[in-house]
Design a protein around this motif. Structure first.
Motif, mmCIF file in Angstrom:
data_model
loop_
_atom_site.group_PDB
_atom_site.id
_atom_site.type_symbol
_atom_site.label_atom_id
_atom_site.label_comp_id
_atom_site.label_asym_id
_atom_site.label_seq_id
_atom_site.Cartn_x
_atom_site.Cartn_y
_atom_site.Cartn_z
ATOM 1 N N CYS A 169 34.753 41.844 29.886
ATOM 2 C CA CYS A 169 33.612 42.685 29.509
ATOM 3 C C CYS A 169 32.338 42.132 30.130
ATOM 4 N N GLY A 170 31.280 42.934 30.052
ATOM 5 C CA GLY A 170 30.003 42.498 30.608
ATOM 6 C C GLY A 170 29.735 43.116 31.956
ATOM 7 N N SER A 171 29.281 42.314 32.898
ATOM 8 C CA SER A 171 28.726 42.865 34.132
ATOM 9 C C SER A 171 29.808 43.428 35.040
ATOM 10 N N SER A 172 29.351 44.149 36.069
ATOM 11 C CA SER A 172 30.287 44.825 36.957
ATOM 12 C C SER A 172 30.760 43.910 38.075
ATOM 13 N N ARG A 173 30.365 42.638 38.036
ATOM 14 C CA ARG A 173 30.601 41.783 39.199
ATOM 15 C C ARG A 173 32.077 41.691 39.587
ATOM 16 N N GLU A 174 32.338 42.133 40.783
ATOM 17 C CA GLU A 174 33.693 42.087 41.318
ATOM 18 C C GLU A 174 34.076 40.653 41.666
ATOM 19 N N GLN A 175 33.039 39.798 41.715
ATOM 20 C CA GLN A 175 33.312 38.385 41.952
ATOM 21 C C GLN A 175 34.233 37.839 40.865
ATOM 22 N N ALA A 176 34.248 38.463 39.691
ATOM 23 C CA ALA A 176 35.085 37.947 38.601
ATOM 24 C C ALA A 176 36.583 38.072 38.942
ATOM 25 N N PRO A 177 37.095 39.295 39.182
ATOM 26 C CA PRO A 177 38.510 39.362 39.572
ATOM 27 C C PRO A 177 38.784 38.704 40.930
ATOM 28 N N LEU A 178 37.792 38.698 41.811
ATOM 29 C CA LEU A 178 37.984 38.033 43.108
ATOM 30 C C LEU A 178 38.209 36.537 42.923
ATOM 31 N N ALA A 179 37.377 35.933 42.079
ATOM 32 C CA ALA A 179 37.519 34.495 41.827
ATOM 33 C C ALA A 179 38.898 34.208 41.236
ATOM 34 N N ILE A 180 39.365 35.084 40.361
ATOM 35 C CA ILE A 180 40.688 34.898 39.747
ATOM 36 C C ILE A 180 41.775 35.014 40.814
ATOM 37 N N LYS A 181 41.627 36.034 41.659
ATOM 38 C CA LYS A 181 42.632 36.249 42.693
ATOM 39 C C LYS A 181 42.692 35.066 43.658
ATOM 40 N N TYR A 182 41.520 34.603 44.065
ATOM 41 C CA TYR A 182 41.492 33.501 45.039
ATOM 42 C C TYR A 182 41.766 32.142 44.416
ATOM 43 N N ALA A 183 41.724 32.059 43.096
ATOM 44 C CA ALA A 183 42.194 30.840 42.435
ATOM 45 C C ALA A 183 43.726 30.881 42.370
ATOM 46 N N ARG A 184 44.286 31.921 42.927
ATOM 47 C CA ARG A 184 45.720 32.149 43.040
ATOM 48 C C ARG A 184 46.416 32.283 41.682
ATOM 49 N N ILE A 185 45.688 32.927 40.778
ATOM 50 C CA ILE A 185 46.292 33.347 39.511
ATOM 51 C C ILE A 185 47.209 34.533 39.838
ATOM 52 N N GLY A 186 48.438 34.490 39.308
ATOM 53 C CA GLY A 186 49.403 35.530 39.658
ATOM 54 C C GLY A 186 49.123 36.878 39.022
ATOM 55 N N ALA A 187 48.630 36.841 37.791
ATOM 56 C CA ALA A 187 48.322 38.073 37.078
ATOM 57 C C ALA A 187 47.489 37.722 35.852
ATOM 58 N N VAL A 188 46.761 38.703 35.345
ATOM 59 C CA VAL A 188 46.054 38.514 34.083
ATOM 60 C C VAL A 188 46.731 39.388 33.035
ATOM 61 N N LEU A 189 47.057 38.775 31.911
ATOM 62 C CA LEU A 189 47.662 39.520 30.806
ATOM 63 C C LEU A 189 46.670 39.547 29.654
ATOM 64 N N ALA A 190 46.491 40.681 29.038
ATOM 65 C CA ALA A 190 45.581 40.758 27.893
ATOM 66 C C ALA A 190 46.018 41.887 26.986
ATOM 67 N N ARG A 191 45.517 41.858 25.761
ATOM 68 C CA ARG A 191 45.821 42.975 24.853
ATOM 69 C C ARG A 191 45.023 44.201 25.261
ATOM 70 N N SER A 192 43.820 43.971 25.825
ATOM 71 C CA SER A 192 43.072 45.090 26.409
ATOM 72 C C SER A 192 42.066 44.535 27.408
ATOM 73 N N PHE A 193 41.647 45.400 28.330
ATOM 74 C CA PHE A 193 40.681 45.003 29.353
ATOM 75 C C PHE A 193 39.422 45.856 29.238
ATOM 76 N N ALA A 194 38.286 45.260 29.620
ATOM 77 C CA ALA A 194 37.057 46.054 29.754
ATOM 78 C C ALA A 194 37.220 46.944 30.979
ATOM 79 N N ARG A 195 36.568 48.100 30.966
ATOM 80 C CA ARG A 195 36.923 49.107 31.958
ATOM 81 C C ARG A 195 36.527 48.764 33.391
ATOM 82 N N ILE A 196 35.365 48.161 33.597
ATOM 83 C CA ILE A 196 34.990 47.883 34.990
ATOM 84 C C ILE A 196 35.887 46.790 35.556
ATOM 85 N N PHE A 197 36.210 45.811 34.720
ATOM 86 C CA PHE A 197 37.115 44.764 35.182
ATOM 87 C C PHE A 197 38.473 45.354 35.554
#
Ligand code: SF4
Lengths: 173, 417
Positions: free
Chosen positions: A69-97
């Motif tokens: 949740c929070g800002s629209s920064r695409e740097q957030a999922p990008l940082a996760i992807k480039y940290a080589r996290i395989g996937a994010v699992l959650a009970r729910s996601f904020a919509r922009i993320f």
């Protein structure tokens, strides 16, 4: 990425509810650089110092409700992807993320993460929509993606989708 | 079955009748990006290997988040935006012009019934002008640059009906903080909120913007209002004469209809570190503060600076407090200069910074020290938001911030009115 026979395996890094994008990557870095590898090194550091050092490529971030949740920064999922996290699992996601992750081809999975503990070994079959908690010996249900979104994920993200010259036509109207 | 405002706007933009829950490829009327998101959008666009921006006339870039540039790295990103905008004939509002969401409305980019996306989460602000406006990511923006269209999910809607009027000394900010507290940060995820009630008609456009601005703090995709005569007049002043307001059908279907009696509301505060950690001000009254911030796309407009000046007139900021003011736009700056508002604020001890986001997002300007408390008119108080994860941010109305910087502690503004 090809989803047919796409299997992921790794360890769960468990986080709480409402993890916002400021926590995922601080606004301090989003202005400093477009270098994804540098962004990745600062992943979640305001709330979990040294988180990046604790990741083995392929590990999973496992969170509660409203992840990203929070800002629209695409740097957030990008940082996760480039940290080589395989996937994010959650009970729910904020919509922009949620959008950003799909657009970047970062697998995100909605499932009951209360059944996953920190450090659990997980196996995920994206094509079947199955999450197996090997440590707990459990199989978890996931919400399948609608076909339109599946096409973007299968292409490896929106950039690849457009690159193949497809535009929007194949996604239907 | 009738339609919500969101369903009607989406139907009008994808050439067929659509219902909530559908994923559609929709025409976009206007799209924007700011200096935190445009550089990535440009990079994504270039990786798509597409030569031309499809709809430059529907795009605008804003250099507002980190201005004037504090470093070489940021200057490089700003330069990238300027070059790209020039090459593709995209309108760029450079530093000093103001916060994107304030400038976009001032400059007449937004009309009722529009479908708008912005690579900034507070794009939902334009809901006050009866537009379906929502935040997206940078790659989304690249797709809009490439095609003029975007994939979107038609949201379900929640109707929030506000009963009664606000008491003296209680403002739109208190109201929206109260609603965020009640619905929580995830109370409206993926959904559009339709705000209804007498108070909306009562509110000025500036107050309505405050409300729509924070819809995203409940996870909402949009926070929409009907367009009335005030909207018509406001837009006319900005050169928009013919408008087509969109009204919900009587028999539209809502995920939830919520009613709140607001006639007894008192000033509210969001405590650290989440926006939905809201309590009536009296529960935290007296908490010492070291910094006050007045500004942002939530509360940096003329009426916000005016109410603060009314309270600060003839008074001084407490010696232990730093008070930062960022007029949300150059227009706001000029108008408040003309009205003598800036004079009063500066006389009281305020430090003025460049129109723009100011210290809202913590990239430069007014980073608090470890252990310090800040009272701010912004919309977010996440840990680290203002640049220091060891500082504490309280969110409040401009009046509460003004009263608090005088006393050096969280103070009920009604004492000064
Ligand atoms: S003022 Fe703050 S919330 Fe508004 S656009 Fe700027 S950084 Fe974002």
């Amino acid at each position: 990425m090809h989803l047919k026979d796409y299997l992921l395996q790794g360890k769960a890094h468990k986080l709480g509810d409402d993890i916002n994008t400021d926590y995922i990557i601080s606004g301090r870095y989003k202005f400093k650089t477009l270098d994804r590898n540098i962004l990745a090194q600062h992943l979640l550091e305001d709330i979990l110092p040294n988180f990046y050092q604790q990741i083995t490529p392929g590990d999973f971030i496992v969170a509660g409700e409203n992840f990203g949740c929070g800002s629209s920064r695409e740097q957030a999922p990008l940082a996760i992807k480039y940290a080589r996290i395989g996937a994010v699992l959650a009970r729910s996601f904020a919509r922009i993320f949620y959008r950003n992750a799909i657009n970047l081809g970062l697998p995100i999975i909605v499932t009951d993460t209360r059944k996953i503990k920190n450090g659990d070994e997980l196996k995920i079959d994206l094509s079947q929509g199955k999450v197996i908690n090997a440590t707990a010996g459990l199989s978890l249900k996931t919400e399948p993606f609608p076909p339109e979104i599946m096409q973007i994920i299968e292409a490896g993200g929106l950039i690849e989708y457009f690159k193949k010259g497809r535009g929007w036509t194949e996604l239907g109207r | 079955m009738g339609k919500t405002i969101a369903e009607k706007i989406f139907s009008a933009h994808c050439g067929r009748e659509v219902k909530s829950g559908e994923i559609v490829i929709s025409e976009i009327d206007f799209a924007l990006a700011q200096d935190g998101t445009a550089p990535l959008a440009i990079q994504s666009f270039e990786s798509m290997e597409i030569e031309k921006v499809a709809v430059p006339e529907k795009l605008a870039f804003f250099v507002d988040h980190n201005v004037p540039s504090p470093s070489q790295e940021v200057s490089l990103l700003h330069q990238l935006m300027r070059h790209f905008a020039k090459k593709h004939k995209i309108k760029l509002y450079d530093m000093g012009k103001g916060v994107c969401h304030v400038v976009a409305t001032e400059e007449g980019w937004i009309s009722p019934g529009n479908l708008i996306v912005g690579a900034d989460s507070h794009t939902c602000t334009y809901g006050a002008l009866n537009a379906l406006a929502t935040g997206v990511g940078s790659t989304d923006l690249a797709a809009v640059m490439a095609s003029g269209k975007l994939w979107l999910r038609v949201p379900e809607s929640i109707k929030i009906i506000l009963k009664g009027l606000l008491p003296e000394g209680v403002y739109a900010k208190d109201l929206i903080l109260y609603l965020v507290g009640r619905l929580t940060a995830r109370g409206a995820v993926y959904q559009a909120i339709e705000f209804e009630g007498e108070i909306i008609q009562e509110f000025s456009l500036e107050e309505r913007f405050t409300l729509s601005n924070m819809a995203v703090e409940m996870g909402a995709k949009a926070g929409i209002m009907r367009a009335d005569n005030k909207v018509r007049e406001w837009l006319k002043k900005r050169g928009i004469r013919s408008i087509q307001p969109v009204e919900p059908d009587e028999d539209a279907s809502y995920a939830q209809i919520l009613e709140f009696d607001i006639s007894f509301l008192a000033p509210q505060i969001a405590r650290p570190h989440t926006v939905d950690n809201v309590v009536p001000l009296k529960e935290v009254e007296g908490t010492p503060i070291q910094q006050g911030f007045l500004g942002t796309c939530t509360n940096g407009r003329v009426s916000d600076l005016k109410i603060a000046a009314r309270i600060l007139k003839g008074r001084k900021v407490s010696p232990g407090v730093r008070f930062i003011v960022a007029p949300a736009s150059r227009q706001v700056y000029q108008e408040t200069l003309r009205q003598g508002i800036i004079e009063i604020l500066v006389e009281a001890g305020a430090a003025l910074v460049t129109p723009g986001c100011g210290c809202c997002v913590g990239t430069h300007n007014g980073v608090p020290a470890k252990g310090e408390n800040v009272i701010s008119t912004a919309n977010r108080n996440f840990q680290g938001r203002m640049g220091n994860p060891e500082a504490f941010i309280y969110l409040a109305s401009p009046a509460t911030v003004a009263a608090s910087v005088i006393e050096g502690k969280i103070t009920d503004p009604r004492r000064f009115l």
